[in-house]
Scaffold this motif. Structure first.
Motif, PDB file in Angstrom:
ATOM      1  N   MET A   1      22.166  56.087  65.574  1.00 60.77           N
ATOM      2  CA  MET A   1      21.786  56.651  66.868  1.00 60.77           C
ATOM      3  C   MET A   1      20.311  56.400  67.128  1.00 60.77           C
ATOM      4  O   MET A   1      19.481  56.579  66.239  1.00 60.77           O
ATOM      5  CB  MET A   1      22.072  58.161  66.896  1.00 60.77           C
ATOM      6  N   ALA A   2      19.972  55.983  68.337  1.00 62.79           N
ATOM      7  CA  ALA A   2      18.581  55.708  68.691  1.00 62.79           C
ATOM      8  C   ALA A   2      17.759  56.989  68.706  1.00 62.79           C
ATOM      9  O   ALA A   2      18.287  58.083  68.904  1.00 62.79           O
ATOM     10  CB  ALA A   2      18.530  55.040  70.064  1.00 62.79           C
ATOM     11  N   TRP A   4      15.508  59.676  70.279  1.00 60.15           N
ATOM     12  CA  TRP A   4      15.386  60.196  71.630  1.00 60.15           C
ATOM     13  C   TRP A   4      13.946  60.581  71.941  1.00 60.15           C
ATOM     14  O   TRP A   4      13.106  60.744  71.046  1.00 60.15           O
ATOM     15  CB  TRP A   4      16.270  61.429  71.798  1.00 60.15           C
ATOM     16  N   THR A  59      17.896  59.651  76.289  1.00 65.86           N
ATOM     17  CA  THR A  59      18.792  59.224  75.223  1.00 65.86           C
ATOM     18  C   THR A  59      19.127  57.746  75.397  1.00 65.86           C
ATOM     19  O   THR A  59      18.755  57.129  76.402  1.00 65.86           O
ATOM     20  CB  THR A  59      20.101  60.035  75.246  1.00 65.86           C
ATOM     21  N   GLU A  60      19.879  57.184  74.442  1.00 68.80           N
ATOM     22  CA  GLU A  60      20.282  55.796  74.546  1.00 68.80           C
ATOM     23  C   GLU A  60      21.251  55.567  75.702  1.00 68.80           C
ATOM     24  O   GLU A  60      21.449  54.439  76.153  1.00 68.80           O
ATOM     25  CB  GLU A  60      20.908  55.320  73.226  1.00 68.80           C
ATOM     26  N   GLN A  61      21.841  56.649  76.234  1.00 66.63           N
ATOM     27  CA  GLN A  61      22.773  56.535  77.352  1.00 66.63           C
ATOM     28  C   GLN A  61      22.117  56.821  78.706  1.00 66.63           C
ATOM     29  O   GLN A  61      22.717  56.561  79.745  1.00 66.63           O
ATOM     30  CB  GLN A  61      23.938  57.506  77.159  1.00 66.63           C
TER      31      GLN A  61
END
Length: 206
Positions: A1-2, A4, A59-61
């Motif tokens: 997970m990236a 944040w 976030t990454e999204q």
């Protein structure tokens, strides 16, 4: 997970999400905005959150805002942290009921002390709003006193709602609430304050 990026400001409701991120063991950087200098209205920050408020979580999204949404997101992204009753739809809705109350009622009542310009332009109206805050926040404290059904607000299991209630509870004394009237709430706030994740978030926010 990236990793944040979390946007916050001291003394704001962003503390609730900050606590949740630490409780979850999330990997994140903190960007503290200086509200007195107007950084929340800077072009750079408005590209992150056009509302010009905190919290915001990149976030990454994509970027998420609004405390109840962020708390639900953190709890769901880190199920192993057990920060919400994810397997019980009714209990989960009750948790969201509380976080919605804190956002829509308690926080709005608190905001009338310093943010009267959101609702009126007249200085006398602003003063009337400020004068009402001890009454409205005392009513909120009375309601919250009745919501604590165990060591944590929902009973035996700590949840993201506890960090949010702690955040709002930290405003009560400054809003003219006599906490001696609410011994259960006072003891509860001390329990939450003692959690390591809460201490880390408070240290970060200074």
């Amino acid at each position: 997970m990236a990793r944040w990026t979390f946007y916050s400001a001291p003394g704001t409701c962003a503390l609730a999400t900050h606590i949740a991120l630490h409780e979850a063991g999330a990997d994140f950087d903190v960007v503290k905005l200086d509200f007195a200098a107007g950084q929340q209205q800077s072009p750079e920050y408005l590209r992150v959150n056009p509302k010009g408020r905190v919290p915001a979580l990149a976030t990454e999204q994509g970027v998420l805002t609004e405390t109840p949404a962020l708390l639900a997101f953190v709890a769901q992204r880190f199920p192993q942290a057990r920060l919400a009753p994810l397997d019980d739809p009714f209990a989960y809705a009750r948790m969201q009921e509380l976080t919605s109350y804190l956002a829509a009622t308690a926080h709005v009542a608190h905001a009338h002390k310093r943010r009267g310009a959101r609702w009126a332009d007249d200085a006398a109206a602003h003063e009337a709003m400020r004068a009402k805050v001890p009454q409205t926040m005392t009513a909120c404290a009375a309601y919250l006193e009745g919501q604590i059904v165990g060591p944590w607000v929902a009973g035996e299991e700590y949840s993201v709602a506890d960090g949010y209630l702690f955040t709002v509870g930290s405003w009560l004394e400054g809003d003219g609430v006599d906490l001696a009237q609410f011994p259960k709430l006072t003891a509860y706030l001390a329990r939450v304050a003692a959690r390591p994740a809460v201490q880390r978030a408070l240290a970060d926010a200074r």
